[in-house]
Design a protein around this motif. Sequence first.
Motif, short mmCIF file in Angstrom:
data_model
loop_
_atom_site.label_atom_id
_atom_site.label_comp_id
_atom_site.label_asym_id
_atom_site.label_seq_id
_atom_site.Cartn_x
_atom_site.Cartn_y
_atom_site.Cartn_z
N VAL A 5 0.83 -0.86 -0.02
CA VAL A 5 -0.19 0.23 0.11
C VAL A 5 0.93 1.31 0.15
O VAL A 5 1.61 1.14 0.86
N GLU A 6 0.70 2.15 -0.68
CA GLU A 6 1.34 3.35 -1.35
C GLU A 6 1.04 4.40 -0.23
O GLU A 6 -0.27 4.53 0.02
N SER A 7 1.28 5.32 -0.02
CA SER A 7 1.17 6.53 0.61
C SER A 7 2.66 7.37 0.69
O SER A 7 2.92 7.12 -0.19
N GLY A 8 1.43 9.33 0.72
CA GLY A 8 2.93 10.19 0.67
C GLY A 8 2.72 11.04 -0.76
O GLY A 8 3.34 12.16 -0.40
N GLY A 9 2.19 11.15 -1.74
CA GLY A 9 2.10 11.44 -2.04
C GLY A 9 0.83 13.09 -2.05
O GLY A 9 0.08 13.10 -0.80
N GLY A 10 0.82 13.79 -2.57
CA GLY A 10 0.33 15.06 -2.94
C GLY A 10 0.52 16.42 -3.97
O GLY A 10 1.04 15.73 -4.59
N LEU A 11 0.77 17.14 -3.81
CA LEU A 11 0.95 18.13 -4.92
C LEU A 11 2.34 19.15 -3.80
O LEU A 11 2.43 19.42 -2.30
N VAL A 12 3.31 19.26 -4.59
CA VAL A 12 4.24 20.04 -4.18
C VAL A 12 5.10 20.85 -4.97
O VAL A 12 4.51 20.78 -6.46
N GLN A 13 5.29 21.86 -4.87
CA GLN A 13 5.61 22.58 -5.88
C GLN A 13 7.58 22.18 -7.07
O GLN A 13 8.04 21.34 -6.04
N CYS A 22 6.12 2.77 0.88
CA CYS A 22 5.10 0.91 0.55
C CYS A 22 5.00 0.65 2.01
O CYS A 22 6.07 -0.06 1.78
N ALA A 23 3.63 0.49 2.11
CA ALA A 23 3.80 -0.67 3.36
C ALA A 23 3.73 -2.27 2.85
O ALA A 23 2.53 -1.92 2.29
N ALA A 24 4.20 -3.10 3.76
CA ALA A 24 3.89 -4.29 3.22
C ALA A 24 3.57 -5.29 4.00
O ALA A 24 3.48 -5.10 5.77
N SER A 25 2.57 -6.13 3.60
CA SER A 25 2.21 -7.22 4.68
C SER A 25 1.42 -7.99 3.96
O SER A 25 1.52 -8.18 2.72
N GLY A 26 1.71 -9.41 5.12
CA GLY A 26 1.66 -10.14 4.76
C GLY A 26 2.66 -11.55 4.20
O GLY A 26 2.62 -12.13 3.38
N PHE A 27 4.22 -10.65 4.03
CA PHE A 27 5.02 -11.21 3.55
C PHE A 27 6.11 -10.27 4.04
O PHE A 27 6.19 -9.69 4.60
N ILE A 28 7.01 -11.52 4.43
CA ILE A 28 8.50 -11.36 4.93
C ILE A 28 9.20 -9.57 4.13
O ILE A 28 9.62 -10.00 2.50
N LEU A 29 9.38 -8.57 4.46
CA LEU A 29 9.71 -7.92 3.21
C LEU A 29 11.32 -8.06 2.67
O LEU A 29 11.58 -7.77 1.52
N ASP A 30 12.24 -8.58 3.24
CA ASP A 30 13.97 -8.56 3.36
C ASP A 30 13.71 -9.91 2.13
O ASP A 30 14.49 -10.05 1.34
N TYR A 31 13.04 -10.87 1.32
CA TYR A 31 12.49 -12.33 1.29
C TYR A 31 11.81 -11.29 -0.27
O TYR A 31 12.12 -11.96 -1.14
N TYR A 32 11.70 -10.36 -0.90
CA TYR A 32 10.77 -9.77 -1.74
C TYR A 32 12.20 -8.54 -2.21
O TYR A 32 12.25 -7.69 -1.78
N TYR A 33 11.85 -8.55 -3.91
CA TYR A 33 12.22 -7.44 -4.25
C TYR A 33 11.07 -6.38 -4.61
O TYR A 33 9.93 -6.82 -4.58
#
Length: 123
Positions: A5-13, A22-33
């Motif tokens: 799940v992505e977050s943090g976007g917005g409007l910037v100059q 990018c928040a990961a769930s359901g898996f071990i992050l270190d095992y994935y690209y």
Amino acid sequence: QLQVVESGGGLVQPGGSLRLSCAASGFILDYYYIGWFRQAPGKEREGVSCISSGEGSTKYADSVKGRFTISRDNAKSTVYLQMNNLKPEDTAVYYCAAARLVGECLTGIYRYWGQGTQVTVSS
């Protein structure tokens, strides 16, 4: 169930900064690209940056080298994209994606995709 799940976007100059998560769930992050991709209206999807499993080697598109930094916090199961000196041409929907294995992390096929977060760079 594996999700990102992505977050943090917005409007910037122009010249400003944003940090995408990018928040990961359901898996071990270190095992994935994890890859960051973006797509602007009327344009092809572009690989922006990626980080490998394990050792965490990184790669960047030429268009963002020196401005963007990808990082991983395995304890928080989160990958970040720090975006500095943003330009109008960076405007796009940004997606993160996960794969256990990819041949090349900016062009490979990813299995799991987030919903996207809008980044708009405009004065």
